[in-house]
Write an enzyme that holds these catalytic residues in place. Sequence first.
Site, PDB file in Angstrom:
ATOM      1  N   GLY B 319      -1.399  -2.624  -0.509  1.00 15.46           N
ATOM      2  CA  GLY B 319      -1.564  -1.481  -1.484  1.00 15.46           C
ATOM      3  C   GLY B 319      -0.765  -1.951  -2.304  1.00 15.46           C
ATOM      4  O   GLY B 319       0.189  -2.259  -2.065  1.00 15.46           O
ATOM      5  N   SER B 320      -0.915  -0.613  -3.009  1.00 17.77           N
ATOM      6  CA  SER B 320       0.195  -0.261  -3.393  1.00 17.77           C
ATOM      7  C   SER B 320       1.165  -0.457  -3.385  1.00 17.77           C
ATOM      8  O   SER B 320       2.941  -0.304  -4.254  1.00 17.77           O
ATOM      9  CB  SER B 320      -0.493   0.603  -4.632  1.00 17.77           C
ATOM     10  OG  SER B 320      -0.722   1.090  -5.493  1.00 17.77           O
ATOM     11  N   THR B 321       1.561  -0.106  -1.714  1.00 17.73           N
ATOM     12  CA  THR B 321       2.028   0.800  -0.569  1.00 17.73           C
ATOM     13  C   THR B 321       4.588  -0.609  -1.144  1.00 17.73           C
ATOM     14  O   THR B 321       5.038  -0.255  -0.541  1.00 17.73           O
ATOM     15  CB  THR B 321       2.578   0.742   0.922  1.00 17.73           C
ATOM     16  OG1 THR B 321       1.274  -0.685   0.831  1.00 17.73           O
ATOM     17  CG2 THR B 321       1.699   1.956   0.613  1.00 17.73           C
ATOM     18  N   PHE B 322       3.069  -1.623  -2.173  1.00 16.71           N
ATOM     19  CA  PHE B 322       3.426  -3.294  -1.247  1.00 16.71           C
ATOM     20  C   PHE B 322       4.594  -2.766  -2.913  1.00 16.71           C
ATOM     21  O   PHE B 322       5.388  -4.046  -3.236  1.00 16.71           O
ATOM     22  CB  PHE B 322       2.575  -4.388  -1.489  1.00 16.71           C
ATOM     23  CG  PHE B 322       2.935  -5.268  -0.966  1.00 16.71           C
ATOM     24  CD1 PHE B 322       3.936  -5.757  -0.042  1.00 16.71           C
ATOM     25  CD2 PHE B 322       3.449  -6.668  -2.518  1.00 16.71           C
ATOM     26  CE1 PHE B 322       4.279  -7.176  -0.439  1.00 16.71           C
ATOM     27  CE2 PHE B 322       3.632  -8.055  -1.893  1.00 16.71           C
ATOM     28  CZ  PHE B 322       4.365  -8.007  -0.823  1.00 16.71           C
TER      29      PHE B 322
END
Lengths: 387, 669
Positions: B319-322
């Site tokens: 998700g957005s941690t990427f």
Amino acid sequence: MIGDGLMTARLRRGEMTLGEKLWQVSWSLLLLIGALAGIGVAMLYSAANGNMDPWASRHIARFSVGLALLLVVAMVDIRQWMRYAYWLYALALVLLVAVEVRGTIGMGAQRWIDLGVFQLQPSELMKVTLVLALARFFHGADLADTGRPLYLILPTVLVLVPVALVLKQPDLGTALMMLAGAGVLFFVAGVRLWMFGLVVALGLAAIPVAWQVLHDYQKQRVLTFINPERDPLGAGYHILQSKIALGSGGLTGKGFLEGTQSHLNFLPEKQTDFIFVMLAEEFGMLAGMGLLLLYVLVLTYGLAIALRARNHFGRLVAIGVTFTFFLYVFINVAMVMGLIPVVGVPLPLVSYGGTAMMTLMLAFGLLMSVWVHRDVQIGRRGAYDDG
Amino acid sequence: MQKDGDRSKVFTRRVVLLAGGKALLVTLLGARMYYLQVMEAEKYRTLAEENRINMRLIPPPRGRIVDRFGIPVAVNRQNFRALVVAERTRDLEQTLRTFAGLVPLTDYDHQRVLKESKRRRSFVPVTVRENLTWEQMAMVQVNAPDLPGVIIDEGLTRDYPYADLASHILGYVAAVSEDDMDGDDPLLQLPDFRIGKAGIEKVYDLPLRGKSGASQVEVNAVGRMIRELRREEGEPGHEVQLTIDMRLQDYASRRLGTDSAACVVMDVHTGEVLAMASMPAYDPNAFARGLSTKEWKALAGNPRAPLRNKALAGQYAPGSTFKMAVALAAMESGIVGPEQTFYCPGHLTLGNHRFHCWKRWGHGHLNMVGAIEQSCDVYFYEVARRIGIGRIADMARRLGLGADLDLELPGEASGLIPTKAWKSATLGQPWVQGETLVASIGQGYVLATPLQLAVMTARIANDGLAVRPTLCRQRVADGRLITEPTPSFDSVGVSKQAMAVVKHAMWRVVNGDRGTARGSAIDVDGQTMAGKTGTSQVRRISMRERETGVRKNEDLPWKFRDHALFVGFAPAEAPRYAVSVIVEHAGGGSRFAAPIAHDVMLETLRLDPSRRRTPDELAAIREAPPPTAAERRRRAEAKAAAAAALAEATAETAAEAAEGSPGQGGNGQ
């Protein structure tokens, strides 16, 4: 040496006092016998892990009784033994039939009659009385007689009847011992060698038939003997463990009470049939050879007595008794070394067991009687014939 | 007389012949004796020794496993068991009945003992009961006169004092199976020997196992032991020290609670894993004891996969941690600068497909820091469209994603960073640009493990050193343990400026006005946390759904809900610790993962496990370890009992009061 000639004459006629007879006893032979029994006591002491009980002390007691029996038998005039030879044989035969009958009524193989104090095994008694009966028979036979096959029918029947009864018990070992012992008497009595050849040939021809008659456990023993590895945990186990015990004993042995095979119970029947192995394990080959030497000495005595005796009956008895003794030693030692199948034959005077002890002491008593009365001359036809 | 003379001659001749025959036979006996006792003596001596001597193995005590401060996490516990020797009892049945009067004995055990003692030789001890408590053991000993034949035997069993709190790291030991028998270690043949089957117990099995001792005993023909001849002591297993701080592991595991979740804390400079929790977990003690089929089925069939180490083997769309990886790739490529802004109307149209931002009405104009702070999807769609999947994948790999990290545990998953080459190779289809957009927000094919996310965060926090995670500084070599120094790590090759931008943005996520995790800010003596939230969909949201209104996550069945993620590091001012949290099927990362990371990081900063300790401090830590599972159970029971007693007492006082002053009863308070 005054009166030596007179003495000899009296001896020839068998006119001896009890004291004179005792004087004539071969104490050195008795010492030999005692030494063998002593070795037995030592080994039985070890077999019980250093205890006199349960075997060693009873062995001593039995030997003492046996010794008394020996002396009593030795004191009896050789002519009396000859006179009653057939009767004694008949008595043994009756007892043999008696156990056979009782054995049929009871369960399984029963070979002895319980007399309370000790167990009487008629087949053992028969070993001795058969010798007496055959000696009695051949006493009067010259070479012409023994050359006639018809003449040999009676002694053959004398042998085969008890052998058949013992085989039926079934006790193959004793039957074979009787056959061998009788055969030796036939041999020294002068039976023609071709007859022996014939019997051997017939015997070989009978092997396939005999195989059918043998009991399963007897077949097993023979098969296991031929190939001990066939059944290393079953019947072959005894032979294998026995050989291991002997081999590991080496030249000088593991020490008194130190035999691992015997004390850790790998060795079967160490107090009876396999006691020789125990001796050889704890004291090595040297002790085993020493024991064999003692036996050879006893045999030599027997042989000397046979050659020295002036009456044919005595000579035959001495040969028969000595040979029976030899058979005990040879069969037992050869068995524990894996040379012949496992048969239940004890080591004379050393193994624990009352019946064999009594038989042997009785036999030695007869031998001693032959020795004591060695100069008594007995005529062809009877005990009091001067010939 | 002539005839007599002939007869005598024949007699003598034949007697001599006979004597010769006997001599021959006796010579044969002597020769045989010589053959057996002299020539073959050596062979039979060996056989006699083989007969007599048995080798009995003495299993060595298994090495302990301790945490970084020496707190034991896997130990050997003394296990008392009662055995019975049938031949020493007067009556086995009676003895068993007396025994059952002292220590509970099931009917099944009763029958088993009877059956086993019938089958075995009477001097062979048969186990009556294992795992006796100290009290039960004492009871049996005291009543020994009434229990002829019963003996107490001490053995060692593996014990994991923290039960399920570190089970995925430690693994467990269990009975040796057929497949394990390949080694030539004779220990494997022992019936009650246990070997490592999972986790550290498996990887470090050889050094932990130690070397077996041996005892030579003399036995008799039926196998009864007579005496011990010689004894050779074995070598106890080596102690294995983990980089884990058990206090932190304990805290993190319990903080995850009943959720299906994972959490990794690691040192950003050394790569040492300080905590790696995965919940729900299992109790390794049950494996050491032996699991029933029912227990096994319950564990294996649980949808929350207690047997799986989610921190290591769980692969999730990050998700957005990427997005940090995409941002770094953009800056390193020089195509998109940190100050370049994009406009977010809530969606981006590519061809005839519309890509949505999580915020329906859009974020407006954003630069890179703002885009990360608010986790704008459209900004990253724009960036990705410009730089392409190749640059993104390259950066992701440099940050530790998409490949094994070679942690000292079995079962590591490698995640997935998709490229054009990968897609054509595995799916046989050409890459489409839409997939680049989806990948830029950590969705689609992108997969990462919580450990990889922690490593990625650590590599950002330490300004681009390619740290590799480790659980143990000891390496197995020839069955022994060699302690290795902290390795020096290469650079991932990202400029400090770019890293500074991303780190600042991550700081804004937690501490900025519009940060997605601003509720989880930390301030411990001026030390703050930086991080990034993530929410990864496990299903595609259809157009129709968007029109009718996206269903709320809570309304979906559990397995269709989003995964909540959070990665972070602290202190932001001088980074030392990285954390990653994933809560399966929980919902938004800011709401469900960030608070956990907040708590765990607070505890990490409090414990500060990476700080060098003096020996005195180490001793103090070892003396006050977190309570073990058994202690907790005891405490909980005591607490419950106290509460019950209190309730009872209150009820009594109330009753007394009511009785004592009936007049006031009705007035109330």
